[in-house]
Design an enzyme around this catalytic site. Sequence first.
Site, PDB file in Angstrom:
ATOM      1  N   SER A 169       0.830  -1.206   0.000  1.00  0.00           N
ATOM      2  CA  SER A 169       0.000   0.000   0.000  1.00  0.00           C
ATOM      3  C   SER A 169       0.864   1.255   0.000  1.00  0.00           C
ATOM      4  O   SER A 169       1.573   1.537   0.958  1.00  0.00           O
ATOM      5  CB  SER A 169      -0.928   0.030   1.215  1.00  0.00           C
ATOM      6  OG  SER A 169      -1.515   1.316   1.313  1.00  0.00           O
ATOM      7  N   GLN A 171      -0.331   4.131   0.104  1.00  0.00           N
ATOM      8  CA  GLN A 171      -0.935   5.098   1.037  1.00  0.00           C
ATOM      9  C   GLN A 171      -0.372   4.903   2.437  1.00  0.00           C
ATOM     10  O   GLN A 171      -0.054   5.878   3.116  1.00  0.00           O
ATOM     11  CB  GLN A 171      -2.451   4.947   1.033  1.00  0.00           C
ATOM     12  CG  GLN A 171      -3.063   5.344  -0.306  1.00  0.00           C
ATOM     13  CD  GLN A 171      -4.567   5.168  -0.342  1.00  0.00           C
ATOM     14  OE1 GLN A 171      -5.159   4.608   0.577  1.00  0.00           O
ATOM     15  NE2 GLN A 171      -5.182   5.646  -1.412  1.00  0.00           N
ATOM     16  N   ASP A 317      -5.254   0.315  -9.783  1.00  0.00           N
ATOM     17  CA  ASP A 317      -6.471   1.054 -10.143  1.00  0.00           C
ATOM     18  C   ASP A 317      -6.938   0.757 -11.568  1.00  0.00           C
ATOM     19  O   ASP A 317      -7.984   1.251 -11.996  1.00  0.00           O
ATOM     20  CB  ASP A 317      -6.240   2.565  -9.977  1.00  0.00           C
ATOM     21  CG  ASP A 317      -6.067   2.924  -8.498  1.00  0.00           C
ATOM     22  OD1 ASP A 317      -6.568   2.190  -7.632  1.00  0.00           O
ATOM     23  OD2 ASP A 317      -5.400   3.942  -8.219  1.00  0.00           O
ATOM     24  N   LYS A 344     -11.449  -1.037  -1.933  1.00  0.00           N
ATOM     25  CA  LYS A 344     -11.281   0.257  -2.620  1.00  0.00           C
ATOM     26  C   LYS A 344     -12.580   1.061  -2.457  1.00  0.00           C
ATOM     27  O   LYS A 344     -13.379   0.776  -1.587  1.00  0.00           O
ATOM     28  CB  LYS A 344     -10.934   0.025  -4.087  1.00  0.00           C
ATOM     29  CG  LYS A 344      -9.568  -0.619  -4.291  1.00  0.00           C
ATOM     30  CD  LYS A 344      -8.454   0.330  -3.917  1.00  0.00           C
ATOM     31  CE  LYS A 344      -7.102  -0.330  -4.041  1.00  0.00           C
ATOM     32  NZ  LYS A 344      -6.042   0.475  -3.435  1.00  0.00           N
ATOM     33  N   ARG A 348     -14.353  -3.765  -5.579  1.00  0.00           N
ATOM     34  CA  ARG A 348     -14.200  -3.760  -7.045  1.00  0.00           C
ATOM     35  C   ARG A 348     -14.251  -5.153  -7.651  1.00  0.00           C
ATOM     36  O   ARG A 348     -14.607  -5.292  -8.830  1.00  0.00           O
ATOM     37  CB  ARG A 348     -12.911  -3.032  -7.449  1.00  0.00           C
ATOM     38  CG  ARG A 348     -13.053  -1.536  -7.294  1.00  0.00           C
ATOM     39  CD  ARG A 348     -11.872  -0.750  -7.826  1.00  0.00           C
ATOM     40  NE  ARG A 348     -12.150   0.684  -7.695  1.00  0.00           N
ATOM     41  CZ  ARG A 348     -11.231   1.631  -7.686  1.00  0.00           C
ATOM     42  NH1 ARG A 348      -9.962   1.316  -7.813  1.00  0.00           N
ATOM     43  NH2 ARG A 348     -11.577   2.905  -7.572  1.00  0.00           N
TER      44      ARG A 348
HETATM   45  C1  S3P Z   1      -2.887   5.570  -4.048  1.00  0.00           C
HETATM   46  C2  S3P Z   1      -2.532   4.274  -3.755  1.00  0.00           C
HETATM   47  C3  S3P Z   1      -3.379   3.116  -4.057  1.00  0.00           C
HETATM   48  C4  S3P Z   1      -4.431   3.447  -5.109  1.00  0.00           C
HETATM   49  C5  S3P Z   1      -5.126   4.752  -4.815  1.00  0.00           C
HETATM   50  C6  S3P Z   1      -4.128   5.900  -4.764  1.00  0.00           C
HETATM   51  C7  S3P Z   1      -1.981   6.642  -3.653  1.00  0.00           C
HETATM   52  O1  S3P Z   1      -4.027   2.710  -2.865  1.00  0.00           O
HETATM   53  O2  S3P Z   1      -5.385   2.421  -5.206  1.00  0.00           O
HETATM   54  O3  S3P Z   1      -6.095   5.033  -5.810  1.00  0.00           O
HETATM   55  O4  S3P Z   1      -2.137   7.794  -4.119  1.00  0.00           O
HETATM   56  O5  S3P Z   1      -1.080   6.375  -2.851  1.00  0.00           O
HETATM   57  P1  S3P Z   1      -3.316   1.722  -1.804  1.00  0.00           P
HETATM   58  O6  S3P Z   1      -2.102   2.369  -1.308  1.00  0.00           O
HETATM   59  O7  S3P Z   1      -4.336   1.522  -0.718  1.00  0.00           O
HETATM   60  O8  S3P Z   1      -3.062   0.465  -2.570  1.00  0.00           O
END
Ligand code: S3P
EC number: 2.5.1.19
Length: 429
Positions: A169, A171, A317, A344, A348
């Site tokens: 992840s 994020q 994504d 998500k 999905r």
């Molecule tokens: C993102 C990371 C992804 C992605 C999201 C945007 C980001 O999520 O699916 O649309 O900007 O860091 P995850 O980190 O939960 O996989």
Amino acid sequence: MDRPFLDLAPCGPLKGRIRVPGDKSVTHRGLMLLALAEGEGRLLYPLKAGDTLSTARVLRALGAEVLEEGPHFLVRGRGLRLKEPEDVLDCGNAGTLMRLLLGLLAGQEGLFAVLTGDASLRRRPMGRVVEPLRAMGARVEGREGGKRAPLAVRGGPLKGIRYTLPVPSAQVKSALLLAGLFAEGETEVEEPTPTRDHTERLFRHFGLPLEVEGRKVRTWRTGPFPAKDLVVPGDFSSAAFFLVAALLVPGSEVVVEGVGLNPTRTGLLTVLKAMGADLEWRVLEGEAGEPVGWVRARYSPLQGVSVDPGLIPLMVDEVPVLAAAAAWAEGETHIPGLSELRVKESDRVAAIAQNLRALGVEVEEGPDWLRIQGGGVRGGEVEPFHDHRIAMAFAVAGLPVGVRVWEPDWAEISYPGFFRDLLRLCAAS
Ligand code: S3P
């Protein structure tokens, strides 16, 4: 109740060149880092859509000035110290905003903030960020012991940790790196498989502390740093819809220009190539450490494939639009490694399976995989399930034969004007 819908007629060949809106991930991060910087900086060609406007709004509530300057944002930063917000911070539909913000706020000593979001965001797992932040000393409380929003943060002193991500992840990685800028000692995040590295590239752009060693990323406390302009590349995830649309509609040829081609984002190109897609691309320049270039897609008969699960984090994504391609391919496509897609903006995996069935496609759904029987789709109606990417992906799946898209406005979360741009490419033939 009258629900809005859009009927797309069967689209003739897609023709022409297009620029897509700015990258969503880079826009969120760029706004946040400029809000922490000293002085004035511009975010050039950012994404101005539901999700990133939520970020601009939240940062204003935290005392940063975020001004509209034509298509750009002008940000006057706070120099590391944010202001306590007077009200609850509404993150809307934006998971990236909520997760990164938790990292950003955890080390703001004394600052109290409450984070919430829409029904979808309040269902999404936040424990994956809250737990490691607590290990750094963060004070965060929330529903289900801090696993779901609304969440309350009281900023305080943090100490660095070494942390291995249990799920891939970007994020979570980014939240911990942002918190690490305020922590005592070193913060190290190790990823089992690579995920998008925009945060790392932006740390370099702004001269923030960063060390990368294989799958390990380290940062430590920063002093004040100056603002710096930043150009946002086009969003590859938005480009993906037009590329696949061109592959599916006979006679099409589309070029997407000025699009980010960061290799941690372009796993879809590898899979589509393996399916026999006529795709060409070139990196022309780098902006804010991000490779930028063009991609050309021409109509191609596709073959089903078995996707390497290691590629999923590099196209996380794009799985919905890959499913659209798989529906039109000859033979079967197996897509494993999808557990993260369950959490998500919508589930999905379920949303893909249901929409494919609505278009007459045979599909098998496992806990973390999909098996899609190709051969084309018949017209029908598709349901976004409150999810922008599902709305756009299934508009593309039905494009060659015509399709009804319910609640098409969900696309506005990441791509205002998506249907206008799609119809323009169709009409250009
Ligand atoms: C993102 C990371 C992804 C992605 C999201 C945007 C980001 O999520 O699916 O649309 O900007 O860091 P995850 O980190 O939960 O996989």
